[in-house]
Design a protein around this motif. Structure first.
Motif, PDB file in Angstrom:
ATOM      1  N   GLY A 305      -1.954   1.797  14.620  1.00 28.69           N
ATOM      2  CA  GLY A 305      -0.552   1.654  14.697  1.00 28.69           C
ATOM      3  C   GLY A 305       0.298   2.323  13.643  1.00 28.69           C
ATOM      4  N   TYR A 306      -0.211   2.463  12.352  1.00 27.38           N
ATOM      5  CA  TYR A 306       0.531   2.647  11.272  1.00 27.38           C
ATOM      6  C   TYR A 306       0.193   4.051  10.979  1.00 27.38           C
ATOM      7  CZ  TYR A 306       1.611  -1.877   9.932  1.00 27.38           C
ATOM      8  OH  TYR A 306       1.978  -3.524   9.931  1.00 27.38           O
ATOM      9  N   GLY A 307      -0.810   4.617  11.371  1.00 29.25           N
ATOM     10  CA  GLY A 307      -1.258   5.945  10.999  1.00 29.25           C
ATOM     11  C   GLY A 307      -1.941   6.214   9.980  1.00 29.25           C
ATOM     12  N   ASN A 308      -1.373   7.482   9.136  1.00 29.34           N
ATOM     13  CA  ASN A 308      -1.640   7.545   7.643  1.00 29.34           C
ATOM     14  C   ASN A 308      -0.922   6.543   6.766  1.00 29.34           C
ATOM     15  OD1 ASN A 308      -3.575   9.629   8.503  1.00 29.34           O
ATOM     16  ND2 ASN A 308      -1.773  11.292   8.055  1.00 29.34           N
ATOM     17  N   THR A 309      -1.864   5.674   6.028  1.00 27.80           N
ATOM     18  CA  THR A 309      -1.161   4.459   5.408  1.00 27.80           C
ATOM     19  C   THR A 309      -1.747   4.496   3.831  1.00 27.80           C
ATOM     20  OG1 THR A 309      -1.070   3.350   7.411  1.00 27.80           O
ATOM     21  CG2 THR A 309      -0.878   2.085   5.355  1.00 27.80           C
ATOM     22  N   VAL A 310      -0.727   4.315   2.886  1.00 25.89           N
ATOM     23  CA  VAL A 310      -1.173   4.003   1.559  1.00 25.89           C
ATOM     24  C   VAL A 310      -0.579   2.588   1.199  1.00 25.89           C
ATOM     25  CG1 VAL A 310      -0.489   4.618  -0.629  1.00 25.89           C
ATOM     26  CG2 VAL A 310      -1.087   6.446   0.663  1.00 25.89           C
ATOM     27  N   GLU A 311      -1.476   1.759   0.686  1.00 26.80           N
ATOM     28  CA  GLU A 311      -1.165   0.288   0.260  1.00 26.80           C
ATOM     29  C   GLU A 311      -1.531   0.224  -1.152  1.00 26.80           C
ATOM     30  OE1 GLU A 311      -3.389  -2.197   2.591  1.00 26.80           O
ATOM     31  OE2 GLU A 311      -2.503  -1.639   4.243  1.00 26.80           O
ATOM     32  N   ALA A 323       3.614   3.546   5.721  1.00 33.28           N
ATOM     33  CA  ALA A 323       3.051   3.968   7.048  1.00 33.28           C
ATOM     34  C   ALA A 323       3.698   5.461   7.459  1.00 33.28           C
ATOM     35  CB  ALA A 323       2.814   2.890   7.911  1.00 33.28           C
ATOM     36  N   HIS A 324       2.903   6.020   8.484  1.00 31.09           N
ATOM     37  CA  HIS A 324       3.270   7.028   9.096  1.00 31.09           C
ATOM     38  C   HIS A 324       3.293   8.538   8.517  1.00 31.09           C
ATOM     39  CE1 HIS A 324       3.835   4.027  12.262  1.00 31.09           C
ATOM     40  NE2 HIS A 324       5.151   3.718  11.883  1.00 31.09           N
ATOM     41  N   LEU A 325       2.533   8.446   7.198  1.00 28.25           N
ATOM     42  CA  LEU A 325       2.640   9.423   6.244  1.00 28.25           C
ATOM     43  C   LEU A 325       2.017  10.919   6.965  1.00 28.25           C
ATOM     44  CD1 LEU A 325       1.652   7.756   3.047  1.00 28.25           C
ATOM     45  CD2 LEU A 325       4.011   8.028   3.820  1.00 28.25           C
ATOM     46  N   GLY A 333      -8.213   2.744  -5.838  1.00 25.10           N
ATOM     47  CA  GLY A 333      -8.499   2.591  -7.013  1.00 25.10           C
ATOM     48  C   GLY A 333      -7.709   3.412  -8.076  1.00 25.10           C
ATOM     49  N   GLN A 334      -6.668   4.108  -7.709  1.00 23.57           N
ATOM     50  CA  GLN A 334      -6.061   4.802  -8.623  1.00 23.57           C
ATOM     51  C   GLN A 334      -5.057   3.999  -9.157  1.00 23.57           C
ATOM     52  OE1 GLN A 334      -4.704   8.635  -6.915  1.00 23.57           O
ATOM     53  NE2 GLN A 334      -3.231   9.101  -8.851  1.00 23.57           N
ATOM     54  N   GLN A 335      -4.481   4.216 -10.402  1.00 26.80           N
ATOM     55  CA  GLN A 335      -3.521   3.450 -10.963  1.00 26.80           C
ATOM     56  C   GLN A 335      -1.996   4.353 -10.916  1.00 26.80           C
ATOM     57  OE1 GLN A 335      -3.569   0.428 -12.863  1.00 26.80           O
ATOM     58  NE2 GLN A 335      -5.533   0.554 -12.096  1.00 26.80           N
ATOM     59  N   ILE A 336      -1.143   3.676 -10.237  1.00 28.16           N
ATOM     60  CA  ILE A 336       0.067   4.292 -10.074  1.00 28.16           C
ATOM     61  C   ILE A 336       1.157   3.914 -10.921  1.00 28.16           C
ATOM     62  CG2 ILE A 336       1.569   4.697  -7.961  1.00 28.16           C
ATOM     63  CD1 ILE A 336      -0.885   5.986  -7.721  1.00 28.16           C
ATOM     64  N   ALA A 337       2.188   4.849 -11.339  1.00 27.04           N
ATOM     65  CA  ALA A 337       3.349   4.627 -11.995  1.00 27.04           C
ATOM     66  C   ALA A 337       4.364   4.217 -11.355  1.00 27.04           C
ATOM     67  CB  ALA A 337       3.322   5.409 -13.377  1.00 27.04           C
ATOM     68  N   LEU A 338       5.595   3.626 -11.805  1.00 24.62           N
ATOM     69  CA  LEU A 338       6.778   3.687 -11.167  1.00 24.62           C
ATOM     70  C   LEU A 338       7.370   5.135 -10.729  1.00 24.62           C
ATOM     71  CD1 LEU A 338       9.165   2.246  -9.870  1.00 24.62           C
ATOM     72  CD2 LEU A 338      10.274   2.089 -12.315  1.00 24.62           C
ATOM     73  N   GLY A 339       7.671   5.351  -9.506  1.00 23.97           N
ATOM     74  CA  GLY A 339       8.326   6.629  -9.170  1.00 23.97           C
ATOM     75  C   GLY A 339       7.101   7.724  -8.918  1.00 23.97           C
ATOM     76  N   GLN A 340       5.866   7.488  -8.833  1.00 25.61           N
ATOM     77  CA  GLN A 340       5.026   8.292  -8.807  1.00 25.61           C
ATOM     78  C   GLN A 340       4.807   8.796  -7.207  1.00 25.61           C
ATOM     79  OE1 GLN A 340       1.262   7.751 -10.522  1.00 25.61           O
ATOM     80  NE2 GLN A 340       0.121   8.859  -9.402  1.00 25.61           N
ATOM     81  N   ARG A 341       4.601  10.224  -7.121  1.00 25.24           N
ATOM     82  CA  ARG A 341       4.353  10.712  -5.688  1.00 25.24           C
ATOM     83  C   ARG A 341       3.317  10.374  -5.190  1.00 25.24           C
ATOM     84  NH1 ARG A 341       2.811  14.973  -2.886  1.00 25.24           N
ATOM     85  NH2 ARG A 341       4.114  15.628  -1.038  1.00 25.24           N
ATOM     86  N   ILE A 342       3.533   9.391  -4.126  1.00 21.18           N
ATOM     87  CA  ILE A 342       2.054   8.994  -3.288  1.00 21.18           C
ATOM     88  C   ILE A 342       1.986   9.676  -1.899  1.00 21.18           C
ATOM     89  CG2 ILE A 342       2.418   6.798  -4.402  1.00 21.18           C
ATOM     90  CD1 ILE A 342       3.234   5.854  -1.629  1.00 21.18           C
ATOM     91  N   GLY A 343       2.760  10.519  -1.305  1.00 17.89           N
ATOM     92  CA  GLY A 343       2.490  11.134  -0.055  1.00 17.89           C
ATOM     93  C   GLY A 343       3.864  11.839   0.472  1.00 17.89           C
ATOM     94  N   ALA A 344       3.495  12.203   1.777  1.00 23.64           N
ATOM     95  CA  ALA A 344       4.764  12.685   2.302  1.00 23.64           C
ATOM     96  C   ALA A 344       5.221  12.255   3.669  1.00 23.64           C
ATOM     97  CB  ALA A 344       4.614  14.285   2.510  1.00 23.64           C
ATOM     98  N   MET A 345       6.403  12.102   3.934  1.00 25.70           N
ATOM     99  CA  MET A 345       6.962  11.660   5.289  1.00 25.70           C
ATOM    100  C   MET A 345       6.130  12.192   6.611  1.00 25.70           C
ATOM    101  SD  MET A 345      10.632  10.527   6.279  1.00 25.70           S
ATOM    102  CE  MET A 345      10.904   9.820   4.941  1.00 25.70           C
ATOM    103  N   GLY A 346       5.800  11.701   7.500  1.00 23.75           N
ATOM    104  CA  GLY A 346       5.427  12.176   8.724  1.00 23.75           C
ATOM    105  C   GLY A 346       5.553  11.395   9.903  1.00 23.75           C
ATOM    106  N   THR A 347       4.860  11.420  10.964  1.00 24.03           N
ATOM    107  CA  THR A 347       5.000  10.798  12.223  1.00 24.03           C
ATOM    108  C   THR A 347       4.026  10.505  12.857  1.00 24.03           C
ATOM    109  OG1 THR A 347       6.202  10.889  14.321  1.00 24.03           O
ATOM    110  CG2 THR A 347       5.253  12.886  13.595  1.00 24.03           C
ATOM    111  N   THR A 348       2.784  10.163  12.014  1.00 19.85           N
ATOM    112  CA  THR A 348       1.255   9.658  12.470  1.00 19.85           C
ATOM    113  C   THR A 348       1.368   8.177  12.808  1.00 19.85           C
ATOM    114  OG1 THR A 348       0.770   9.211  10.342  1.00 19.85           O
ATOM    115  CG2 THR A 348       0.159  11.300  10.860  1.00 19.85           C
ATOM    116  N   GLY A 349       0.343   8.080  13.824  1.00 24.26           N
ATOM    117  CA  GLY A 349       0.237   6.498  14.228  1.00 24.26           C
ATOM    118  C   GLY A 349       1.304   6.408  15.566  1.00 24.26           C
TER     119      GLY A 349
END
Length: 383
Positions: A305-311, A323-325, A333-349
C-alpha cells in the motif's frame, strides 16, 4: 415468529420512509420518479455519515484554533511578565541610587561588593556562550565617566549596569525557555518530560539549591544570588529542551502544498470513511524529500500500500515514514542528519497521483504530523 418480526420491521421502515414521488417537468412532459423506502433509508444513512464526518472535521478545526489561541496567550503573558519585571527593576534601581548616594558607608565596602557581584556575573555570562543573540543582548555598557565624577558615582554606575545585565540575563533565559516549552506543547508533548533529562550545567549554580548557600558560595548578597539562580535554571531548561528538540521530527519533509491531513477521510479508492495516519504533500515527480530529524534508517523497501518507503528511527520512541517515493537515496542502518535528502517524490503503491505520504509515530502510535511541523515553525521563529 421471524416472519412477524420481519413484517414489523418493514412496516416500521415504511412508516418512517413512506414512498415519495419526485416530479420532473420539461415543458408539457411530466415524469414521476418514485423514491422507495430502501432508497430513502440509504440516503438517510449517507446523510448521517456525512454529518458525522463534518462534525469530526469541525471539531478538529476548532481544537487547532483553540490550541493556537492558547499559544498566543502564553506568549503575550510571558511578554507582559517581562515588562512588569523590567518596570519593577527600574523602580528598585532608582531607590538604590538614592539610598547609596546618601549613604555614609565606606567606599572600600561598596567597591568590594561590586567586585563580588562582577565575579558572579562573569560565571553567569559564561553559561550563555553559544546562545544565539545572547552576546549582543548581554554586552556590558561602555563606561561614560567624566573627569568631575566622584568615585562613588562611578561605583554606582557599575552597579546599575550589573543590575541591568542580570535582568537581561533573566529575560533572555526565560523567554528562550518559554518559547521552547510552547513548541513542545504545540506538538502535544510535555516539556517537563524532556527538560528533566540530559546533563545539567553543573557547578555551584546547580549544586547549591538553597539561596543562602548559593550566596555563600558566590560571596554575594542573597537577593542577587536568587536572581542568578533563576537565570541559571531557565537557561538549563532551555538547553535541555533545545538538545531534545534537535532530535525530534519538528521540521518539514518538503515545502510542497498539503493535499490531505491526518484524521478520518473518505478513501480515494473505495470512498469509505477511513483513518488517514499521515499527511500528504503534492509536487512534481522527483521533488526532493528530506529527513525531518537526525536518526538511523530502519527500513528501505516496498511496503504493501505504501510503495517505495523509507523509515527513520529518531530515538526516544519516535519514528517517521516516507511513502510512495519514486526513488530512495539511503540504505538501512545509515545515520541520517537533519535536512539530508532521503529520496524523491513519486506515486508508487496505493496512490492516485504524485505525492508524499508522511507519518510520525511515537511509542508505536501514529501522531498528527501537522502539530510537529507547527512546533518546528515556532522554533524557526525563535532562531
Amino acid at each position: 415468529m421471524n416472519d412477524a418480526e420481519t413484517v414489523r420491521k418493514r412496516s416500521l421502515i415504511e412508516r418512517w420512509f413512506p414512498v415519495r414521488y419526485l416530479y420532473l417537468r420539461n415543458g408539457d412532459d411530466v415524469r414521476a420518479c418514485a423514491l422507495g423506502s430502501g432508497r430513502q433509508c440509504m440516503i438517510a444513512v449517507v446523510a448521517v455519515l456525512f454529518s458525522g464526518w463534518t462534525l469530526i472535521a469541525s471539531g478538529g478545526l476548532i481544537l487547532d484554533l483553540v490550541t493556537n489561541a492558547r499559544a498566543d496567550e502564553a506568549v503575550i503573558r510571558a511578554r507582559a511578565s517581562s515588562e512588569r519585571v523590567n518596570a519593577d527593576l527600574q523602580a528598585r534601581l532608582d531607590t538604590a541610587v538614592v539610598r547609596m548616594s546618601a549613604t555614609t558607608g565606606s567606599l572600600d565596602d561598596m567597591a568590594l561588593m561590586v567586585e563580588r557581584r562582577h565575579a558572579a556575573l562573569t560565571t553567569v555570562m559564561s553559561m550563555f556562550r553559544g546562545v544565539d543573540g545572547a552576546e549582543t543582548a548581554l554586552r556590558p555598557a561602555l563606561p561614560q565617566h567624566s573627569a568631575t565624577q566622584t568615585p562613588l558615582r562611578r561605583i554606582l554606575a557599575v552597579r546599575l549596569d550589573q543590575e541591568r545585565l542580570i535582568a537581561r540575563a533573566e529575560a533572555v533565559a526565560q523567554t528562550r525557555a518559554e518559547r521552547l516549552r510552547l513548541a513542545f506543547r504545540l506538538a502535544g508533548l510535555n516539556p517537563a518530560a524532556y527538560s528533566a533529562s540530559g546533563p545539567g550545567l553543573g557547578g555551584p549554580l546547580v549544586e547549591a539549591s538553597d539561596p543562602k548557600a548559593l550566596a555563600a558560595v558566590l560571596d554575594v548578597d542573597e537577593a542577587f544570588a536568587v536572581r542568578i539562580r533563576h537565570a541559571a535554571d531557565n537557561l538549563s531548561d532551555m538547553r535541555r529542551l533545545a538538545d531534545a528538540a534537535e532530535g525530534l521530527p519538528f521540521r518539514r519533509p518538503t515545502q510542497a502544498r498539503t493535499t490531505s491531513s491526518f484524521g478520518v477521510r473518505f478513501d480515494p479508492f473505495n470512498h469509505h470513511p477511513a483513518l488517514h495516519q499521515g499527511q500528504d504533500f503534492a509536487a512534481p515527480l522527483n521533488t526532493p524529500i528530506y529527513a525531518t530529524a537526525p536518526g538511523t534508517v530502519s527500513f528501505v523497501g516496498v511496503r504493501s500500500g505504501y510503495g517505495n518507503t523509507v523509515e527513520i528511527d529518531h530515538g526516544r520512541g519516535f519514528k517517521t515514514r516516507f511513502a510512495h517515493l519514486n526513488s530512495t537515496a539511503v540504505r538501512p542502518g545509515q545515520q541520517i542528519a537533519l535536512g539530508q535528502r532521503i529520496g524523491a517524490m513519486g506515486t508508487t503503491g496505493r496512490s492516485t497521483g504524485v505525492h508524499l505520504h508522511y507519518e510520525v509515530w511515537m511509542n508505536g502510535r501514529p501522531q498528527n504530523p501537522a502539530r510537529f511541523m507547527k512546533a518546528g515553525d515556532q522554533l524557526v521563529q525563535q532562531d
